[in-house]
Design an enzyme around this catalytic site. Structure first.
Site, PDB file in Angstrom:
ATOM      1  NE  ARG A  13      -4.079   1.872   0.688  1.00 39.91           N
ATOM      2  CZ  ARG A  13      -5.187   2.160   0.066  1.00 39.91           C
ATOM      3  NH1 ARG A  13      -4.792   1.823  -1.275  1.00 39.91           N
ATOM      4  NH2 ARG A  13      -6.196   2.910   0.335  1.00 39.91           N
ATOM      5  CG  ASP A  66      -8.270   5.409  -0.887  1.00 39.44           C
ATOM      6  OD1 ASP A  66      -9.456   5.894  -1.243  1.00 39.44           O
ATOM      7  OD2 ASP A  66      -8.077   4.394  -1.327  1.00 39.44           O
ATOM      8  CB  SER A  88     -12.812  -1.162   0.055  1.00 39.14           C
ATOM      9  OG  SER A  88     -13.003   0.142   0.632  1.00 39.14           O
ATOM     10  CB  THR A 137      -5.707   0.368  -6.418  1.00 37.94           C
ATOM     11  OG1 THR A 137      -6.490   1.503  -6.595  1.00 37.94           O
ATOM     12  CG2 THR A 137      -4.836   0.528  -5.196  1.00 37.94           C
ATOM     13  CD  GLU A 175      -8.591   6.821  -4.901  1.00 38.43           C
ATOM     14  OE1 GLU A 175      -9.190   7.416  -5.893  1.00 38.43           O
ATOM     15  OE2 GLU A 175      -9.409   7.063  -4.124  1.00 38.43           O
ATOM     16  N   GLY A 235     -13.261  -1.867  -7.792  1.00 35.74           N
ATOM     17  CA  GLY A 235     -14.675  -1.379  -7.458  1.00 35.74           C
ATOM     18  C   GLY A 235     -14.700  -0.549  -6.043  1.00 35.74           C
ATOM     19  N   GLY A 236     -13.615   0.116  -5.540  1.00 42.69           N
ATOM     20  CA  GLY A 236     -13.819   1.147  -4.507  1.00 42.69           C
ATOM     21  C   GLY A 236     -14.453   0.311  -3.123  1.00 42.69           C
ATOM     22  CB  THR A 251      -9.042  -0.944  -8.236  1.00 44.40           C
ATOM     23  OG1 THR A 251      -8.999   0.376  -7.465  1.00 44.40           O
ATOM     24  CG2 THR A 251      -8.336  -2.258  -7.305  1.00 44.40           C
TER      25      THR A 251
END
Length: 577
Positions: free
Chosen positions: A109, A438, A463, A416, A418, A484-485, A398
Site C-alpha cells: 500500500r 483515501d 477496501s 490500484t 485509486e 470497485g472502491g 483498481t
C-alpha cells in the site's frame, strides 16, 4: 531490502465437506451477460485484459510460479489498462505457498510522504477540498508500493529470474498494442487527463479526441522504464532517473503540487502482515487485514449470515437480498468506526470477528424489515480506541489478479492507482496514484482526532479484498477479488456467499446482478429483477439502482480441476492449462 517475515500458517478445520448441491445454471443467473470462463487441470490465470492473462499464462508455461506470472500480469496491465493499476500505485498480495503450506500477506500500500500533515485536504476556511480538486496533481500522490511488494514476494516464491516477468510488457510497449474499447471510453470521458502533456501526447489524437479503439499504441518510455527495473530491480524505480522524474512531477505540478521527496521513495518498504482468516460454514476464508477494511468486513458479513441460519442452496430471492443487505449494513458501520492503518491506530480485529459478537449483531436483523441505517457495535477490545475512522473516498482505478500454478501455489492480488488514471500525472511512461485521497479529508470530528486522518508514513484505509479459500481438509479451494472502491467488499463477499452458501458456480455468481448496502441505501445493479426492488421497498428499504462495474476474477477447484471466471462487465479473460 529487509525481509520482514510475519507469516501465519492457515489453520485447518477438522470437518467434512458438505455434499455438493445442484447449482443454478449460469444462463439463469446471468440474463444477457456472457462471462469469460475456462476450465483447466493444472494452472489458471484470470486478469482484466486478455493480453495480461496471456502474459501470465506464458510465464507459467515457462515453469514460473504464481508470483512470476503476477509480475508479468501487472506489468502488462500497466501498459494496456493504465487507468486502473501500475507501478505508480500500490497492491495487497495474498500468496499461498503450497510447498511450505503457509499463507503470506504482502502489503504494498502507498504511504503518505514524511511532510504530510492532517490538514492536507482542508481549504483555508477549514472545509474539506472538493474531491476532484484534491485528486488532480501532486497533492494526492502517495509513495508507490507495488514494485516493492512484488519484489519481496518474488525473493521468496519466485522460480524464474526477476527480469522474466517484464519481457512481455516490454515487447508489447515497444511493438504496440490495440487500444481496447474500455480504455478508449474512459480516456474520452475523463476531463483532466488531457491537461497532462505526456498523457495527452500518448493517449489522444492531435485534434483532441482519445485514440480510437483498435489503434496501435506504443509506449517506448514505459518500455525503457521497465527495462531498467528488469535489469536492476525495484531500486531502479525508487532511486535514479525514474525517482527524479516522479519527484519533479509531483512537486512541480503547476496547480496542485505535492511534497513527496527522494527520501520518501528511497525509504519505502513493503511489509508482510498476518493474513486474516476465519471460518464460514466448512470453509476457511482468508483475506487482508488493516490497513485494508476488506478482509474484516467480508468476514463479518459472512459470519453474520452464518449466524442467521443454515445454508440455503438455490436461486437468490428478494428475502435473501434483504438479509445480505442488512448484514452488510452492520459490517460497514463497524468498518467506518474502527478500521484504519493499525501501525498508527489500534484496531480491535479479534473483537470485530468474535463469533459471539457477530451473533449479537445478527440478532439485530429483523427478517421482515430493514433497519435503514446501522450503528457501529461494541466489539470486545474496543475500549480506549481512537474515535471513528471517518468516511473515506473509494478506490476506482483498481484491478484484481487471480492465479493458481501447477505446483498448487496461489495468488490473489488487488492492485490500484485509486481513481481512474490516478492523479493524472504521467512520468516515465506510467501514471502516478492519487491514493492519499483515501484518507479522511477531515482530520478531527467533535474535537477529537480521526483515526484515518493523514499522517507521515501512514497507509490510507482501503477496501481491497483479495481472498484465498481453503476447504475443510486444508486444501486450496479458491481465489477471488475485485476492483470497485468500497463496493469491492460487497462484490467479493456476495460472490463468495453465492458460491459457498447457495451453490452457485463461479460463472453464475459473477454474472448475477449485484446487490448490497454500504450502510446507506440498499443498492441494486441496474438490471436486477424488478421483483427484488418491489419486495425490498415493501420491507422498508430505500433502493438505489446504479451501474456496478465490478471486475471479479474467481478461480474455484472442481471435479475437472480449476474453473476460472472473469467478470463480464469488463474485458477480463480466464485461461489455463
Amino acid at each position: 531490502m529487509r525481509r520482514l517475515l510475519c507469516i501465519v500458517a492457515v489453520l485447518l478445520l477438522p470437518a467434512v465437506m458438505a455434499p455438493a448441491q445442484e447449482r443454478p445454471a449460469p444462463e439463469a443467473a446471468s440474463g444477457r451477460r456472457q462471462a469469460a470462463e475456462a476450465v483447466a487441470r493444472h494452472e489458471m490465470v484470470v486478469a482484466a485484459n486478455p493480453l495480461a492473462t496471456r502474459a501470465g499464462l506464458d510465464i507459467l508455461r515457462q515453469g514460473g510460479s504464481a508470483i512470476d506470472a503476477a509480475i508479468a500480469v501487472q506489468m502488462m496491465l500497466n501498459l494496456v489498462e493504465p487507468q486502473s493499476s501500475g507501478i505508480g500505485g500500490g497492491a495487497f498480495i495474498l500468496y499461498w505457498d503450497a510447498g511450505q503450506k503457509l499463507l503470506y500477506a504482502y502489503d504494498g500500500r502507498e504511504t503518505a510522504p514524511a511532510a504530510a500533515r492532517p490538514d492536507r485536504f482542508l481549504q483555508p476556511d477549514g472545509r474539506p477540498m472538493d474531491f476532484a480538486a484534491a485528486v488532480v496533481g501532486g497533492r494526492s500522490v502517495g509513495v508507490p508500493g507495488v514494485l516493492r511488494a512484488l519484489e519481496a514476494a518474488h525473493r521468496i516464491h519466485g522460480r524464474l529470474d526477476w527480469a522474466a516477468g517484464f519481457q512481455p510488457a516490454i515487447a508489447a510497449a515497444t511493438a504496440g498494442f490495440p487500444v481496447s474499447p474500455r480504455l478508449q471510453r474512459l480516456l474520452e470521458i475523463d476531463p483532466a487527463l488531457r491537461r497532462d502533456p505526456k498523457a495527452r501526447a500518448l493517449f489522444y489524437t492531435p485534434d483532441g479526441p482519445a485514440l480510437p479503439a483498435g489503434t496501435l499504441l506504443r509506449n517506448p518510455e514505459l518500455a525503457a522504464t521497465l527495462q531498467r527495473i528488469a535489469a536492476d530491480g525495484a531500486d531502479a524505480f525508487y532511486r535514479g532517473p525514474v525517482a527524479d522524474a516522479i519527484v519533479a512531477a509531483v512537486r512541480g505540478h503547476p496547480d496542485n503540487p505535492g511534497d513527496l521527496t527522494h527520501a520518501d521513495l528511497a525509504d519505502y518498504r513493503a511489509t508482510t502482515r498476518p493474513p486474516l482468516c476465519g471460518s464460514f460454514r466448512l470453509m476457511r476464508v482468508c483475506g487482508f487485514g488493516p490497513p485494508s477494511s476488506g478482509g474484516i468486513a467480508s468476514l463479518q458479513i459472512l459470519g453474520i449470515l452464518e449466524a442467521l441460519g443454515p445454508a440455503q442452496p438455490g436461486p437468490v430471492t428478494p428475502e435473501a437480498v434483504h438479509l445480505y443487505a442488512e448484514a452488510a449494513r452492520l459490517a460497514f458501520a463497524d468498518r467506518d468506526a474502527y478500521v484504519a492503518d493499525q501501525d498508527f491506530v489500534r484496531v480491535p480485529v479479534d473483537g470485530l470477528l468474535d463469533r459471539a459478537y457477530l451473533a449479537r449483531r445478527a440478532r439485530l436483523i429483523d427478517p421482515a424489515r430493514s433497519s435503514g441505517r446501522a450503528e457501529p457495535g461494541d466489539p470486545p477490545g474496543r475500549r480506549g480506541l481512537a474515535p471513528p475512522a471517518g468516511l473515506g473516498l473509494p478506490e476506482r482505478g483498481t484491478s484484481h489478479v487471480s492465479i493458481v500454478d501447477r505446483a498448487g501455489n496461489a495468488l490473489a492480488m488487488t492492485t490500484t492507482i485509486e481513481n481512474a488514471f490516478g492523479a493524472r500525472l504521467m512520468v516515465a511512461g506510467f501514471l502516478l496514484n492519487n491514493q492519499l485521497t483515501d484518507f479522511s479529508f477531515l482530520p478531527e470530528r467533535d474535537g477529537r482526532a480521526v483515526a484515518n486522518r493523514v499522517e507521515p508514513g501512514k497507509r490510507p484505509r482501503s477496501s481491497m479484498a483479495p481472498t484465498i479459500l481453503f476447504d475443510a481438509s486444508g486444501r486450496l479451494y479458491g481465489v477471488a477479488g475485485s476492483p470497485g472502491g468500497s463496493a469491492i467488499i460487497n462484490y467479493v463477499t456476495r460472490s463468495l456467499w453465492l458460491i459457498l452458501d447457495r451453490g452457485y458456480d463461479p460463472l453464475a455468481a459473477i454474472s448475477l446482478p449485484h446487490f448490497g448496502s454500504r450502510n446507506g441505501p440498499t443498492e441494486l445493479e441496474t438490471d436486477a429483477p424488478a421483483e427484488w426492488q418491489a419486495v425490498l421497498e415493501a420491507m422498508g428499504h430505500t433502493v438505489r439502482r446504479l451501474e456496478m462495474t465490478s471486475g471479479l476474477h474467481v478461480i474455484i477447484r472442481g471435479p475437472q480441476g480449476w474453473t476460472g471466471a472473469a467478470d463480464p462487465r469488463r474485458e477480463g479473460l480466464a485461461l489455463g492449462d
